[in-house]
Write a protein that holds these residues in place. Structure first.
Motif, short mmCIF file in Angstrom:
data_model
loop_
_atom_site.label_atom_id
_atom_site.label_comp_id
_atom_site.label_asym_id
_atom_site.label_seq_id
_atom_site.Cartn_x
_atom_site.Cartn_y
_atom_site.Cartn_z
N THR A 37 0.84 -1.20 0.00
CA THR A 37 0.00 0.00 0.00
C THR A 37 0.88 1.25 0.00
OG1 THR A 37 -0.15 0.07 2.42
CG2 THR A 37 -1.85 -1.17 1.23
N TYR A 38 0.26 2.38 -0.39
CA TYR A 38 0.96 3.66 -0.35
C TYR A 38 -0.07 4.77 -0.25
CZ TYR A 38 -0.16 4.70 -5.25
OH TYR A 38 -0.81 4.98 -6.42
N GLY A 39 0.42 6.02 -0.14
CA GLY A 39 -0.45 7.18 0.01
C GLY A 39 -0.30 7.78 1.40
N GLU A 40 -0.78 9.01 1.58
CA GLU A 40 -0.65 9.68 2.87
C GLU A 40 -1.36 8.91 3.97
OE1 GLU A 40 -1.93 13.68 2.62
OE2 GLU A 40 -0.33 14.31 1.25
N THR A 41 -2.47 8.27 3.61
CA THR A 41 -3.19 7.46 4.61
C THR A 41 -3.09 5.97 4.30
OG1 THR A 41 -5.25 7.73 3.33
CG2 THR A 41 -4.82 9.33 5.09
N CYS A 42 -2.18 5.62 3.38
CA CYS A 42 -1.94 4.21 3.03
C CYS A 42 -3.20 3.53 2.53
CB CYS A 42 -1.37 3.46 4.24
SG CYS A 42 0.15 4.17 4.90
N ASP A 43 -4.00 4.27 1.74
CA ASP A 43 -5.27 3.71 1.28
C ASP A 43 -5.23 3.27 -0.19
OD1 ASP A 43 -4.89 6.29 0.41
OD2 ASP A 43 -7.02 6.81 0.42
N ARG A 44 -4.05 3.32 -0.81
CA ARG A 44 -3.93 2.92 -2.20
C ARG A 44 -3.00 1.72 -2.32
NH1 ARG A 44 -2.92 8.27 -5.75
NH2 ARG A 44 -3.66 6.83 -7.36
N ASN A 45 -3.28 0.86 -3.28
CA ASN A 45 -2.50 -0.37 -3.46
C ASN A 45 -1.38 -0.16 -4.47
OD1 ASN A 45 -4.14 -1.91 -1.72
ND2 ASN A 45 -5.61 -2.28 -3.36
N CYS A 46 -0.25 -0.75 -4.19
CA CYS A 46 0.85 -0.75 -5.16
C CYS A 46 0.43 -1.51 -6.41
CB CYS A 46 2.10 -1.40 -4.56
SG CYS A 46 2.74 -0.57 -3.07
N SER A 47 1.06 -1.20 -7.52
CA SER A 47 0.72 -1.87 -8.77
C SER A 47 0.96 -3.38 -8.66
CB SER A 47 1.57 -1.30 -9.91
OG SER A 47 1.41 -2.07 -11.09
N PRO A 48 0.03 -4.16 -9.20
CA PRO A 48 0.23 -5.62 -9.17
C PRO A 48 1.38 -6.07 -10.07
CG PRO A 48 -1.69 -5.06 -10.49
CD PRO A 48 -1.25 -3.79 -9.84
#
Length: 203
Positions: A37-48
């Motif tokens: 995961t990534y983002g300021e709040t870790c709400d997005r997934n890294c690319s598969p």
């Protein structure tokens, strides 16, 4: 003097609290996200398509940008590995940032192996076969519907013109019959008038 010292101590205390708050805030922003995961709040997934780490076999990406930490799986390129390498790259391997092929398949050349140097027969088959196979049904049906619609419009126009001409013919015919009847009646009146005049003269 004592008041000045108290004021200085109070200001130093406030400054220390402010510095502590800033330190905690910076530390909070520097915390890593959970794996994948990534983002300021870790709400997005890294690319598969990110390559997994060789140490733990997990996918890692930058917390802020999502850039894959270990590069891309074979066949993909870009910071987030969201672009396909050219299908003409040898083994589908290309440079991570620009996407240029590391090597080309037989008879292909160029940075992206986009130039074909072999005979046209196989190249034409490779280009036309997938396109023909994947042609959507709508591309076939739309011309058929257009032709049918044009034919229907022509038929309707012909019927309207024929009906108008036929109706006009009936109107003209009716007028002619009416004028003939009126002419006949006029002639009958003239004949009757002549007979009456002859009778008056005899009497």
């Amino acid at each position: 003097m004592r008041d000045l010292q108290k004021s200085v101590m109070k200001n130093l205390e406030m400054l220390s609290y402010t510095l502590m708050f800033l330190i905690f805030a910076i530390q909070g922003k520097g915390e890593e996200c959970p794996l994948g995961t990534y983002g300021e709040t870790c709400d997005r997934n890294c690319s598969p398509h990110c390559a997994p780490s060789p140490s733990d076999k997990n996918v890692h990406c930058d917390k802020l940008t999502g850039m894959c930490s270990e590069g891309c799986n074979r066949g993909w390129h870009g910071d987030q590995c969201n672009f396909r390498c050219s299908r003409n790259c040898f083994n589908y391997v290309c440079e991570v940032q620009r996407g240029t092929c590391v090597g080309c398949k037989t008879n292909y050349s160029g940075d992206y192996c986009e130039m074909y140097e072999g005979s046209c027969q196989k190249k034409c088959e490779d280009l036309t076969a997938p396109q023909n196979a994947s042609a959507p049904v709508s591309m076939i049906l739309v011309p058929v519907f257009v032709v049918v619609a044009v034919i229907l419009v022509i038929i309707i126009i012909i019927l309207i013109v024929h009906t108008c001409r036929r109706g006009r013919g009936w109107i003209i015919k009716g007028r002619r019959m009416g004028s003939d009847d009126a002419r006949g009646q006029h002639q009958n009146l003239l004949a009757d008038g002549g007979k009456n005049t002859g009778r008056k003269s005899l009497s």
